[in-house]
Design a protein around this motif. Sequence first.
Motif, PDB file in Angstrom:
ATOM      1  N   ASP A  27      -1.718   4.499   1.608  1.00 59.71           N
ATOM      2  CA  ASP A  27      -1.701   3.931   0.341  1.00 59.71           C
ATOM      3  C   ASP A  27      -1.790   2.252   0.505  1.00 59.71           C
ATOM      4  N   GLN A  28      -1.599   1.954   1.665  1.00 57.01           N
ATOM      5  CA  GLN A  28      -1.675   0.509   1.733  1.00 57.01           C
ATOM      6  C   GLN A  28      -3.024   0.062   2.099  1.00 57.01           C
ATOM      7  N   VAL A  29      -4.027   1.124   2.632  1.00 54.08           N
ATOM      8  CA  VAL A  29      -5.294   0.645   2.940  1.00 54.08           C
ATOM      9  C   VAL A  29      -5.779   0.745   1.674  1.00 54.08           C
ATOM     10  N   ALA A  30      -5.731   1.920   0.610  1.00 57.88           N
ATOM     11  CA  ALA A  30      -6.500   2.060  -0.463  1.00 57.88           C
ATOM     12  C   ALA A  30      -6.111   0.815  -1.235  1.00 57.88           C
ATOM     13  N   ARG A  31      -4.923   0.317  -1.071  1.00 59.30           N
ATOM     14  CA  ARG A  31      -4.479  -0.775  -2.463  1.00 59.30           C
ATOM     15  C   ARG A  31      -5.343  -2.122  -1.596  1.00 59.30           C
ATOM     16  N   GLU A  32      -5.688  -2.341  -0.332  1.00 62.30           N
ATOM     17  CA  GLU A  32      -6.286  -3.426   0.168  1.00 62.30           C
ATOM     18  C   GLU A  32      -7.647  -3.158  -0.409  1.00 62.30           C
ATOM     19  N   ILE A  33      -8.340  -2.080  -0.222  1.00 61.50           N
ATOM     20  CA  ILE A  33      -9.754  -1.817  -0.541  1.00 61.50           C
ATOM     21  C   ILE A  33      -9.865  -1.939  -2.113  1.00 61.50           C
ATOM     22  N   VAL A  34      -9.078  -1.614  -2.987  1.00 66.56           N
ATOM     23  CA  VAL A  34      -9.207  -1.832  -4.427  1.00 66.56           C
ATOM     24  C   VAL A  34      -8.972  -3.411  -4.721  1.00 66.56           C
ATOM     25  N   ALA A  35      -8.023  -3.984  -3.929  1.00 67.50           N
ATOM     26  CA  ALA A  35      -7.970  -5.791  -4.209  1.00 67.50           C
ATOM     27  C   ALA A  35      -9.201  -6.221  -3.532  1.00 67.50           C
ATOM     28  N   LEU A  36      -9.915  -5.772  -2.717  1.00 66.07           N
ATOM     29  CA  LEU A  36     -11.231  -6.349  -2.343  1.00 66.07           C
ATOM     30  C   LEU A  36     -12.062  -5.959  -3.401  1.00 66.07           C
ATOM     31  N   ASP A  38     -11.589  -6.645  -6.446  1.00 72.87           N
ATOM     32  CA  ASP A  38     -11.268  -7.657  -7.433  1.00 72.87           C
ATOM     33  C   ASP A  38     -11.837  -8.926  -6.665  1.00 72.87           C
ATOM     34  N   ARG A  39     -11.494  -9.052  -5.666  1.00 70.43           N
ATOM     35  CA  ARG A  39     -11.599 -10.535  -4.880  1.00 70.43           C
ATOM     36  C   ARG A  39     -12.313 -10.090  -3.518  1.00 70.43           C
ATOM     37  N   PRO A  40     -13.573 -10.051  -3.474  1.00 67.37           N
ATOM     38  CA  PRO A  40     -14.338  -9.893  -2.281  1.00 67.37           C
ATOM     39  C   PRO A  40     -14.141 -10.967  -1.172  1.00 67.37           C
ATOM     40  N   ARG A  41     -13.956 -10.514   0.111  1.00 68.58           N
ATOM     41  CA  ARG A  41     -13.826 -11.485   1.166  1.00 68.58           C
ATOM     42  C   ARG A  41     -14.576 -10.792   2.396  1.00 68.58           C
ATOM     43  N   PRO A  42     -15.075 -11.898   3.303  1.00 68.70           N
ATOM     44  CA  PRO A  42     -15.649 -11.153   4.459  1.00 68.70           C
ATOM     45  C   PRO A  42     -15.272 -10.115   5.280  1.00 68.70           C
ATOM     46  N   PHE A  43     -13.881 -10.553   5.426  1.00 66.33           N
ATOM     47  CA  PHE A  43     -13.027  -9.677   6.255  1.00 66.33           C
ATOM     48  C   PHE A  43     -11.654  -9.770   6.050  1.00 66.33           C
ATOM     49  N   VAL A  44     -10.837  -8.606   6.162  1.00 65.74           N
ATOM     50  CA  VAL A  44      -9.241  -8.550   6.014  1.00 65.74           C
ATOM     51  C   VAL A  44      -8.566  -8.175   7.161  1.00 65.74           C
TER      52      VAL A  44
END
Length: 79
Positions: A27-36, A38-44
């Motif tokens: 669930d945490q990984v899924a939230r991070e993917i969805v957040a990306l 909305d706000r793309p970044r080169p890496f997380v």
Amino acid sequence: MEGTEFRQGRRGQTGYLLPRRLRLGTDQVAREIVALADRPRPFVVRPRLFRIAVALNLLAPGLVDRLVWRVMRGAPSGS
């Protein structure tokens, strides 16, 4: 990542587990993917604590390698 088939099939069965507070659930990984989306970044880097290792590796390449080697050498062998 906890709770997926990736963990069972990984190649480096070291027997070493991260402390529970540092493990990521699906669930945490899924939230991070969805957040990306909305706000793309080169890496997380997650968990955030691992940013220290990334910064150290940039400043002193090899230092993190030696630290990880020491930790992994003392880990129980997995089979």
